[in-house]
Design a protein around this motif. Sequence first.
Motif, PDB file in Angstrom:
ATOM      1  N   PHE A  88       0.868  -1.185   0.000  1.00 44.07           N
ATOM      2  CA  PHE A  88       0.000   0.000   0.000  1.00 44.07           C
ATOM      3  C   PHE A  88       0.901   1.231   0.000  1.00 44.07           C
ATOM      4  CE2 PHE A  88      -2.490  -3.257   2.360  1.00 44.07           C
ATOM      5  CZ  PHE A  88      -3.457  -3.454   1.392  1.00 44.07           C
ATOM      6  N   PRO A  89       0.993   1.951  -1.121  1.00 44.98           N
ATOM      7  CA  PRO A  89       2.042   2.973  -1.249  1.00 44.98           C
ATOM      8  C   PRO A  89       1.865   4.159  -0.296  1.00 44.98           C
ATOM      9  CG  PRO A  89       0.566   3.025  -3.143  1.00 44.98           C
ATOM     10  CD  PRO A  89       0.186   1.818  -2.344  1.00 44.98           C
ATOM     11  N   GLN A 130       7.966   5.627   7.345  1.00 45.66           N
ATOM     12  CA  GLN A 130       8.044   6.054   5.951  1.00 45.66           C
ATOM     13  C   GLN A 130       6.899   5.435   5.165  1.00 45.66           C
ATOM     14  OE1 GLN A 130      12.335   5.838   5.223  1.00 45.66           O
ATOM     15  NE2 GLN A 130      11.818   5.745   3.061  1.00 45.66           N
ATOM     16  N   ARG A 131       6.445   6.125   4.121  1.00 46.82           N
ATOM     17  CA  ARG A 131       5.380   5.542   3.311  1.00 46.82           C
ATOM     18  C   ARG A 131       5.918   4.366   2.491  1.00 46.82           C
ATOM     19  NH1 ARG A 131       3.518   8.180  -0.560  1.00 46.82           N
ATOM     20  NH2 ARG A 131       5.042   9.831  -0.610  1.00 46.82           N
ATOM     21  N   GLY A 137      12.721  -1.558  -4.278  1.00 48.23           N
ATOM     22  CA  GLY A 137      12.077  -2.818  -4.654  1.00 48.23           C
ATOM     23  C   GLY A 137      12.351  -3.937  -3.654  1.00 48.23           C
ATOM     24  N   GLY A 138      13.612  -4.059  -3.251  1.00 44.78           N
ATOM     25  CA  GLY A 138      13.982  -5.115  -2.309  1.00 44.78           C
ATOM     26  C   GLY A 138      13.308  -4.921  -0.960  1.00 44.78           C
ATOM     27  N   GLU A 139      13.301  -3.663  -0.496  1.00 42.10           N
ATOM     28  CA  GLU A 139      12.662  -3.366   0.791  1.00 42.10           C
ATOM     29  C   GLU A 139      11.164  -3.626   0.720  1.00 42.10           C
ATOM     30  OE1 GLU A 139      15.792   0.189   2.071  1.00 42.10           O
ATOM     31  OE2 GLU A 139      13.896   0.678   1.087  1.00 42.10           O
ATOM     32  N   GLN A 140      10.569  -3.309  -0.443  1.00 39.60           N
ATOM     33  CA  GLN A 140       9.143  -3.582  -0.608  1.00 39.60           C
ATOM     34  C   GLN A 140       8.856  -5.077  -0.553  1.00 39.60           C
ATOM     35  OE1 GLN A 140       7.240  -1.731  -3.940  1.00 39.60           O
ATOM     36  NE2 GLN A 140       7.527   0.333  -3.145  1.00 39.60           N
ATOM     37  N   GLN A 141       9.757  -5.876  -1.130  1.00 36.11           N
ATOM     38  CA  GLN A 141       9.559  -7.326  -1.078  1.00 36.11           C
ATOM     39  C   GLN A 141       9.667  -7.827   0.366  1.00 36.11           C
ATOM     40  OE1 GLN A 141       8.736  -9.432  -3.893  1.00 36.11           O
ATOM     41  NE2 GLN A 141       8.123 -10.498  -2.050  1.00 36.11           N
TER      42      GLN A 141
ATOM     43  N   ALA B 178      -6.452   1.291   2.772  1.00 36.82           N
ATOM     44  CA  ALA B 178      -5.805   0.170   2.086  1.00 36.82           C
ATOM     45  C   ALA B 178      -6.659  -0.286   0.900  1.00 36.82           C
ATOM     46  CB  ALA B 178      -5.583  -0.987   3.056  1.00 36.82           C
ATOM     47  N   THR B 179      -7.965  -0.383   1.101  1.00 34.35           N
ATOM     48  CA  THR B 179      -8.852  -0.824   0.028  1.00 34.35           C
ATOM     49  C   THR B 179      -8.818   0.161  -1.134  1.00 34.35           C
ATOM     50  OG1 THR B 179     -10.271  -1.830   1.687  1.00 34.35           O
ATOM     51  CG2 THR B 179     -11.208  -1.566  -0.511  1.00 34.35           C
ATOM     52  N   ALA B 180      -8.755   1.464  -0.808  1.00 30.20           N
ATOM     53  CA  ALA B 180      -8.696   2.473  -1.855  1.00 30.20           C
ATOM     54  C   ALA B 180      -7.404   2.334  -2.661  1.00 30.20           C
ATOM     55  CB  ALA B 180      -8.799   3.871  -1.250  1.00 30.20           C
ATOM     56  N   GLN B 181      -6.324   1.953  -1.986  1.00 32.76           N
ATOM     57  CA  GLN B 181      -5.034   1.885  -2.681  1.00 32.76           C
ATOM     58  C   GLN B 181      -4.867   0.609  -3.476  1.00 32.76           C
ATOM     59  OE1 GLN B 181      -1.838   2.931   0.097  1.00 32.76           O
ATOM     60  NE2 GLN B 181      -3.258   4.377   0.995  1.00 32.76           N
ATOM     61  N   ASN B 182      -5.376  -0.494  -2.948  1.00 34.28           N
ATOM     62  CA  ASN B 182      -5.275  -1.748  -3.699  1.00 34.28           C
ATOM     63  C   ASN B 182      -6.315  -2.732  -3.174  1.00 34.28           C
ATOM     64  OD1 ASN B 182      -4.534  -4.195  -4.930  1.00 34.28           O
ATOM     65  ND2 ASN B 182      -2.451  -3.426  -5.182  1.00 34.28           N
ATOM     66  N   ARG B 183      -7.413  -2.819  -3.903  1.00 31.82           N
ATOM     67  CA  ARG B 183      -8.529  -3.604  -3.397  1.00 31.82           C
ATOM     68  C   ARG B 183      -8.167  -5.089  -3.296  1.00 31.82           C
ATOM     69  NH1 ARG B 183     -14.213  -3.975  -6.381  1.00 31.82           N
ATOM     70  NH2 ARG B 183     -13.772  -1.779  -6.738  1.00 31.82           N
ATOM     71  N   LYS B 184      -7.469  -5.605  -4.332  1.00 33.80           N
ATOM     72  CA  LYS B 184      -7.154  -7.032  -4.324  1.00 33.80           C
ATOM     73  C   LYS B 184      -6.286  -7.384  -3.120  1.00 33.80           C
ATOM     74  CE  LYS B 184      -4.399  -9.476  -7.293  1.00 33.80           C
ATOM     75  NZ  LYS B 184      -3.957  -9.735  -8.667  1.00 33.80           N
ATOM     76  N   MET B 185      -5.286  -6.533  -2.847  1.00 39.33           N
ATOM     77  CA  MET B 185      -4.397  -6.828  -1.725  1.00 39.33           C
ATOM     78  C   MET B 185      -5.151  -6.766  -0.405  1.00 39.33           C
ATOM     79  SD  MET B 185      -1.351  -7.798  -1.170  1.00 39.33           S
ATOM     80  CE  MET B 185      -1.372  -8.636   0.420  1.00 39.33           C
ATOM     81  N   ALA B 186      -6.047  -5.798  -0.284  1.00 43.36           N
ATOM     82  CA  ALA B 186      -6.839  -5.708   0.942  1.00 43.36           C
ATOM     83  C   ALA B 186      -7.640  -6.994   1.134  1.00 43.36           C
ATOM     84  CB  ALA B 186      -7.763  -4.495   0.890  1.00 43.36           C
TER      85      ALA B 186
END
Lengths: 236, 300
Positions: A88-89, A130-131, A137-141, B178-186
């Motif tokens: 979730f960015p 942090q958002r 990429g690695g940290e996101q994984q 979370a749902t707003a940002q990515n529904r499938k992941m939520a």
Amino acid sequence: MLELKNVNAHYGAIQALRDVSIRIDQGEIITLIGANGAGKTTTLMAICGIVPPSSGTITFEGKAIQGQPPDRIVPLGISQVPEGRLIFPELTVIENLNMGAFLRDDKPEIKRDMDYIFDLFPVLAERGTQRGGTLSGGEQQMLAISRALMSRPRLLLLDEPSLGLAPLVIRQIFEIIVKINKERGTTIFLVEQNANLALKTAHRGYVMEVGRITMSDSAQNLLADEGVKKAYLGLT
Amino acid sequence: MEYFLELFFGGLTRGSIYALIALGYTMVYGIIELINFAHGEIYMIGAFTGLIVAGVLTAMGFPALAILAVALVVAVVYCSAYGYTMEKIAYKPLRGANRLSPLISAIGMSIFLQNYVLLAQTPNFLPFPNLIGEFEFMEDYAHILGSANLVIILVTAAAMVALTLFIKYTRMGRAMRATAQNRKMAMLLGVNVDAVISLTFIIGSSLAAIGGVLIACHTGQINITIGFIAGIKAFTAAVLGGVGSIPGAMLGALVLGFTESFATGYISSDYEDVFAFGLLVLILIFRPSGLLGKAPTQKV
């Protein structure tokens, strides 16, 4: 622990899975390899209840779960790290992790799991406020794997964890996957295009081609198999 | 200076009302990428509900402020039920359809609700009692800031703060983001997305209901078309701020309110809409994603 029996799945008129049968035992690392579009991701989505199978059965610890919604499947102990990580960015790292524990309300235990994760990936502790979208990429994984762990799964599904990462980071991620399997006894179902790496990590493997399971054997035997070598390992 | 302050508070009042309605548009868009054109009708139904409650309670002899409180509560509950039901009937069956279908369904819902109230109530303008009245302590300032304006601004501010805290700090608020940002992941994490969508409609409708009752007290009359007009303005506010962004909707609403108020006061009330929509055109040219909206970016 998890058993798929003759699972079929469709996207509209297109059939994505054809009579897929897979068995995963407690404590194993199982890999599913295959080319792009073979149906690997669909298999995972069927297990999680996002793409309900049109026929066949999926049982988890003796309980039929096919056709159940994801919010009934996650609490049973199944968690997925999806392809492309899907962080979730706009949520912070900690908020992302808390989303992983969405269905839990045992606060002290959640805290303990978060400490375990910060121990596993110290960089996530540094980036806590942090958002998610600002991570590499690695940290996101790492965050995606950690978020999945926050639901305290007994079965962890990983979809292409090596995708788009530098070799050094890939090695680190795979070391952690093995560590999670050994330390926590978490069963792991690993979907990978990088067949060489996947088969070296896993105990057993399945090979998928256009929606069908075409082979299944121990990882060692698959690595040695001439057909697999030709098709997936790039060796002749 | 006094004239400026009067216009300032006038703009703040307008902006508050626009914000209450715009949030419903922007939150729904954020979650299911649908412009809910029937949202303005919920606001109109809120005003009508308020009028009915006011009629009954006035006949029973309750004091005005007590009536206002009850009218707000009843309108919120009633409109929440409308919003919830509307989503289940008009939008949920179309989830997964192409984007145009729910949009058409929304326009149909809007026409249906307007005509339903027309038949059930009246096509005429109805007088709405000023439940807020004039506060004594405001007497000296009444030419700058009326009591009704003050109440509208304060109630709106309280609603905004409550909403922001809810979205930011509660478990369901986090699930909504979370749902707003990515529904499938939520969904993969076990979020019941249907429940999140329902909650979004309920919150949006509640805010619109509050707006409907308050502005009716202020303007003193209502009819079935008020929802359409206010809805278009609030939608403009949401786009100004960046549709999908909650702070954006608040900011966009205030910018729009001030623009209209000052344009009316210093130039001419004939040009109110010209400035409002002119501003929209400018924003769309120079910042197409709105003041606080983000241009879509994707990291691979």
